[in-house]
Design a protein around this motif. Structure first.
Motif, PDB file in Angstrom:
ATOM      1  N   SER A   1      -2.563   7.074 -10.092  1.00 38.68           N
ATOM      2  CA  SER A   1      -1.481   7.293  -9.129  1.00 38.68           C
ATOM      3  C   SER A   1      -0.367   6.259  -9.281  1.00 38.68           C
ATOM      4  CB  SER A   1      -2.027   7.276  -7.699  1.00 38.68           C
ATOM      5  OG  SER A   1      -2.647   6.039  -7.399  1.00 38.68           O
ATOM      6  N   ILE A   2      -0.722   5.033  -9.661  1.00 41.00           N
ATOM      7  CA  ILE A   2       0.285   4.006  -9.920  1.00 41.00           C
ATOM      8  C   ILE A   2       1.135   4.399 -11.124  1.00 41.00           C
ATOM      9  CG2 ILE A   2       0.585   1.618 -10.709  1.00 41.00           C
ATOM     10  CD1 ILE A   2      -1.873   0.941  -8.934  1.00 41.00           C
TER      11      ILE A   2
ATOM     12  N   THR B   1       0.846  -1.188   0.000  1.00 40.71           N
ATOM     13  CA  THR B   1       0.000   0.000   0.000  1.00 40.71           C
ATOM     14  C   THR B   1       0.885   1.242   0.000  1.00 40.71           C
ATOM     15  OG1 THR B   1      -0.159  -0.359   2.388  1.00 40.71           O
ATOM     16  CG2 THR B   1      -2.044  -1.034   1.050  1.00 40.71           C
ATOM     17  N   PRO B   2       0.306   2.428  -0.240  1.00 45.17           N
ATOM     18  CA  PRO B   2       1.142   3.633  -0.371  1.00 45.17           C
ATOM     19  C   PRO B   2       2.057   3.892   0.818  1.00 45.17           C
ATOM     20  CG  PRO B   2      -1.065   4.091  -1.166  1.00 45.17           C
ATOM     21  CD  PRO B   2      -1.108   2.715  -0.571  1.00 45.17           C
TER      22      PRO B   2
ATOM     23  N   GLY C   1       1.201  -1.666  -6.662  1.00 44.98           N
ATOM     24  CA  GLY C   1       0.447  -1.001  -5.615  1.00 44.98           C
ATOM     25  C   GLY C   1      -0.854  -1.720  -5.317  1.00 44.98           C
TER      26      GLY C   1
ATOM     27  N   ALA D   1      -7.042   2.757  -1.646  1.00 40.88           N
ATOM     28  CA  ALA D   1      -5.610   3.041  -1.702  1.00 40.88           C
ATOM     29  C   ALA D   1      -5.258   3.557  -3.096  1.00 40.88           C
ATOM     30  CB  ALA D   1      -4.803   1.800  -1.319  1.00 40.88           C
ATOM     31  N   TYR D   2      -4.362   2.892  -3.792  1.00 38.79           N
ATOM     32  CA  TYR D   2      -3.958   3.355  -5.116  1.00 38.79           C
ATOM     33  C   TYR D   2      -5.105   3.273  -6.123  1.00 38.79           C
ATOM     34  CZ  TYR D   2       1.066   3.305  -3.978  1.00 38.79           C
ATOM     35  OH  TYR D   2       2.312   3.555  -3.448  1.00 38.79           O
ATOM     36  N   ASP D   3      -5.034   4.150  -7.137  1.00 39.19           N
ATOM     37  CA  ASP D   3      -5.821   3.967  -8.351  1.00 39.19           C
ATOM     38  C   ASP D   3      -4.839   3.905  -9.518  1.00 39.19           C
ATOM     39  OD1 ASP D   3      -5.036   6.619  -8.790  1.00 39.19           O
ATOM     40  OD2 ASP D   3      -7.010   7.441  -8.329  1.00 39.19           O
TER      41      ASP D   3
ATOM     42  N   GLU E   1       5.996   3.884   0.087  1.00 46.56           N
ATOM     43  CA  GLU E   1       6.660   5.180   0.180  1.00 46.56           C
ATOM     44  C   GLU E   1       7.781   5.174   1.216  1.00 46.56           C
ATOM     45  OE1 GLU E   1       2.779   7.584  -1.496  1.00 46.56           O
ATOM     46  OE2 GLU E   1       3.275   7.739   0.627  1.00 46.56           O
TER      47      GLU E   1
ATOM     48  N   ALA F   1       3.472   7.323 -10.253  1.00 45.65           N
ATOM     49  CA  ALA F   1       4.610   6.923  -9.431  1.00 45.65           C
ATOM     50  C   ALA F   1       5.639   6.112 -10.206  1.00 45.65           C
ATOM     51  CB  ALA F   1       4.123   6.115  -8.228  1.00 45.65           C
TER      52      ALA F   1
ATOM     53  N   GLY G   1      -1.007  -2.726 -10.515  1.00 48.40           N
ATOM     54  CA  GLY G   1      -1.888  -2.596  -9.360  1.00 48.40           C
ATOM     55  C   GLY G   1      -2.536  -3.933  -9.056  1.00 48.40           C
TER      56      GLY G   1
ATOM     57  N   MET H   1      -4.647  -1.818  -4.236  1.00 48.84           N
ATOM     58  CA  MET H   1      -5.665  -0.829  -4.569  1.00 48.84           C
ATOM     59  C   MET H   1      -6.877  -0.848  -3.649  1.00 48.84           C
ATOM     60  SD  MET H   1      -5.407  -1.261  -8.738  1.00 48.84           S
ATOM     61  CE  MET H   1      -6.150   0.304  -9.169  1.00 48.84           C
TER      62      MET H   1
END
Length: 294
Positions: A132-133, A87-88, A107, A127-129, A92, A136, A141, A109
């Motif tokens: 955003s994946i 997860t983010p 990531g 979480a991610y979509d 990160e 980054a 995903g 999601m």
């Protein structure tokens, strides 16, 4: 993790949050989805975001973030490990620690179906979509897709998963779908791990989205894996699941993973708790043993 590393990590999050995007932009990306061994060997670390912190008889084993990061960094440093799923918050931290260079990063999601809740099957994408994946610079995903024939919350999860598969494909990124047929037993969600249930779940998952060109499946070990994996031509990864707390359980799991890897559609392993928290607590040894199966 050394005290200075922890201090730097916290200070960066407090004073320079933009450093996360900077680290993502300068990360050296993987050349391929598979490593030199021709398979994807991925460490999974997305359990805490669902409130799933238990490992064996340790209910809060994954509740210490520094300990998890130490175990993840060690696992990712071992030869042959070429990917991570998280997860983010976890990814990160790993970005800021410089642990993701050259790795396949996926990531997680949908983490809204919290473990043990009444709404667990309605697994919202929290979480991610896909956007955003892609921003980054990650490689894909992952979405958990549990199908409960008696829970209408399944529909929302299926719709969201289908949309996510399509959007990831639009960015030419892997969509890793983890399907199960699930039921509530004594108020708790349990996955049905029979060959017939897995075949049904996989065939539903394979049809999600506007294209299957970038879809991979993440599946557990069940009985009669040859028949199960014959249900699809999509590339598949074997998940570790929960492994018992002694060495015999670990050895049995490794034997099952080895047999599954011989099947033509199986392209690697996605293992989390059983490698990060092995029975003897030797993370490096457990990871190296799993890599040797490839």
């Amino acid at each position: 993790m050394r005290d200075d590393q922890l201090s730097d990590l916290i200070a960066t999050r407090v004073h320079r949050p933009g450093a996360v995007a900077e680290a993502a932009a300068t990360r050296r990306r993987a050349d391929s989805l598979v490593g030199e061994h021709g398979k994807l060997m991925m460490i999974a670390a997305d359990h805490p975001a669902r409130g799933a912190l238990r490992v064996g008889d340790r209910p809060m084993a994954m509740g210490d973030r520094i300990d998890i990061l130490d175990r993840l960094c060690l696992a990712l440093s071992r030869p042959g490990v070429n990917g991570v799923l998280g997860t983010p918050d976890v990814l990160e931290d790993l970005l800021l620690l410089g642990a993701l260079d050259g790795k396949v990063v996926v990531g997680s999601m949908n983490r809204g179906g919290l473990a043990g809740t009444s709404f667990e099957i309605d697994d919202r994408f929290t979480a991610y979509d896909a956007a955003s994946i892609a921003a980054a610079g990650f490689e894909g995903g992952k979405m958990l897709t549990r199908i409960d024939p008696e829970d209408a919350g399944t529909v929302a999860t299926l719709v969201a998963a289908g949309r996510a598969v399509s959007e990831l494909a639009g960015h030419r990124l892997m969509a890793m779908v983890e399907p199960f047929i699930s039921h509530r037993v004594d108020g708790r969600v349990r996955n049905e791990l029979t060959p017939e249930a897995m075949i049904r779940a996989m065939t539903v998952a394979a049809g999600l989205g506007t294209t299957s060109a970038y879809t991979w499946l993440k599946v557990p070990i069940v009985a009669d894996m040859e028949r199960v994996m014959a249900a699809t031509t999509l590339p598949a990864l074997i998940l570790g699941g929960e492994v018992g707390g002694d060495q015999r359980d670990q050895d049995a799991a490794f034997a099952n993973w080895s047999k599954a890897l011989a099947l033509p559609t199986v392209q690697g392993l996605v293992i989390g708790r059983s490698l990060l928290f092995p029975p003897n607590d030797d993370v490096a040894g457990a990871v190296d043993a799993a890599v040797s199966l490839l």
